[in-house]
Design an enzyme around this catalytic site. Structure first.
Site, PDB file in Angstrom:
ATOM      1  N   HIS A  95       0.843  -1.207   0.000  1.00  0.00           N
ATOM      2  CA  HIS A  95       0.000   0.000   0.000  1.00  0.00           C
ATOM      3  C   HIS A  95       0.880   1.260   0.000  1.00  0.00           C
ATOM      4  O   HIS A  95       0.611   2.217  -0.722  1.00  0.00           O
ATOM      5  CB  HIS A  95      -0.879   0.050   1.261  1.00  0.00           C
ATOM      6  CG  HIS A  95      -1.917  -1.030   1.363  1.00  0.00           C
ATOM      7  ND1 HIS A  95      -2.079  -1.804   2.488  1.00  0.00           N
ATOM      8  CD2 HIS A  95      -2.866  -1.456   0.492  1.00  0.00           C
ATOM      9  CE1 HIS A  95      -3.076  -2.647   2.319  1.00  0.00           C
ATOM     10  NE2 HIS A  95      -3.576  -2.471   1.107  1.00  0.00           N
TER      11      HIS A  95
ATOM     12  N   LYS B 241     -16.439  -7.611   5.143  1.00  0.00           N
ATOM     13  CA  LYS B 241     -15.543  -8.728   5.428  1.00  0.00           C
ATOM     14  C   LYS B 241     -15.049  -8.618   6.860  1.00  0.00           C
ATOM     15  O   LYS B 241     -15.058  -7.524   7.442  1.00  0.00           O
ATOM     16  CB  LYS B 241     -14.380  -8.796   4.433  1.00  0.00           C
ATOM     17  CG  LYS B 241     -13.511  -7.561   4.343  1.00  0.00           C
ATOM     18  CD  LYS B 241     -12.435  -7.761   3.265  1.00  0.00           C
ATOM     19  CE  LYS B 241     -11.605  -6.511   3.078  1.00  0.00           C
ATOM     20  NZ  LYS B 241     -10.649  -6.612   1.976  1.00  0.00           N
TER      21      LYS B 241
ATOM     22  N   ARG C  32      -2.600  -6.156  -8.339  1.00  0.00           N
ATOM     23  CA  ARG C  32      -1.560  -7.189  -8.219  1.00  0.00           C
ATOM     24  C   ARG C  32      -1.759  -8.245  -9.294  1.00  0.00           C
ATOM     25  O   ARG C  32      -1.407  -8.041 -10.426  1.00  0.00           O
ATOM     26  CB  ARG C  32      -1.595  -7.814  -6.813  1.00  0.00           C
ATOM     27  CG  ARG C  32      -1.024  -6.922  -5.731  1.00  0.00           C
ATOM     28  CD  ARG C  32      -1.523  -7.284  -4.367  1.00  0.00           C
ATOM     29  NE  ARG C  32      -2.975  -7.117  -4.309  1.00  0.00           N
ATOM     30  CZ  ARG C  32      -3.720  -7.353  -3.257  1.00  0.00           C
ATOM     31  NH1 ARG C  32      -3.175  -7.809  -2.164  1.00  0.00           N
ATOM     32  NH2 ARG C  32      -5.019  -7.150  -3.290  1.00  0.00           N
TER      33      ARG C  32
ATOM     34  N   SER D 154      -2.989  -7.878   2.777  1.00  0.00           N
ATOM     35  CA  SER D 154      -3.242  -7.757   4.216  1.00  0.00           C
ATOM     36  C   SER D 154      -3.650  -9.111   4.784  1.00  0.00           C
ATOM     37  O   SER D 154      -3.260  -9.476   5.894  1.00  0.00           O
ATOM     38  CB  SER D 154      -4.339  -6.726   4.486  1.00  0.00           C
ATOM     39  OG  SER D 154      -3.917  -5.460   4.060  1.00  0.00           O
TER      40      SER D 154
END
Ligand code: ADP
Length: 169
Positions: free
Chosen positions: A17, A41, A90, A128
């Site tokens: 990040h 989530k 990504r 993460s």
């Protein structure tokens, strides 16, 4: 100079990040990190913890600030007078999800542009959720998260006593 907004969950902020933040800053004069308070989530860190970790991570960067938001991301971008939304990409699975969200956001707010930056090859594997997995299993997080984030993760995953409370281990 256009204001860019980098929205996300940041549970917790990682070096991937931070790389996106630095690169976006090189293009835009001002960057606002938008931390989504209650995404659909499960989260490890509270909103306050996520904001605190992100704030510390960018404390030395000029023209960056951290704000929280709830509701639609495009509404938050408008509220802070952002012209551009930044996301990091990504692997190809990121692309499909981001593309879907981008089309929906464009429908909701045609005036807000989305700019996706490709993840640095060094951080392609960093997420993460993976960081949390590794931390939970006691793995080394060097080079993946700032030191204060590694400490916070360690604290979260310190030995838990059956029944829910925890003690240092
Ligand atoms: P989300 O917003 O989907 O909950 P995150 O808060 O983890 O996800 O990430 C915010 C944004 O940063 C997303 O666009 C995500 O794809 C991107 N991102 C996450 N990890 C990396 C990384 N290692 N390198 C580049 N971009 C990343």
């Amino acid at each position: 100079m256009a204001i860019a907004v980098y929205p996300g969950t940041f549970d917790p902020i990682t070096n991937g990040h931070i790389d996106i933040i630095n690169r976006a800053l090189a293009v835009f004069g001002k960057l606002i990190i938008g931390i989504y308070d209650q995404p659909g989530k499960q989260l490890l860190f509270s909103l306050e913890e996520r904001m605190d970790m992100a704030g510390k991570a960018v404390a030395d960067l000029p023209n960056v600030c951290v704000k929280s938001f709830s509701g639609l991301t495009v509404d938050f971008v408008r509220e802070v007078k952002g012209a551009v939304m930044i996301r990091g990409l990504r692997v190809s699975s990121d692309f499909e999800r981001e593309f879907e969200m981008a089309l929906m956001n464009k429908k909701l707010a045609p005036d807000i542009e989305l700019i996706c930056l490709m993840a640095n090859s060094e951080y392609q594997f960093l997420s993460s959720s993976l960081i949390k997995e590794v931390a939970k299993l006691g793995g080394c997080l060097e080079g993946m998260v700032p030191d204060h984030v590694a400490t916070a993760l360690k604290e979260k995953f310190s030995v838990r006593i059956p029944g829910g409370s925890k003690r240092e281990g």
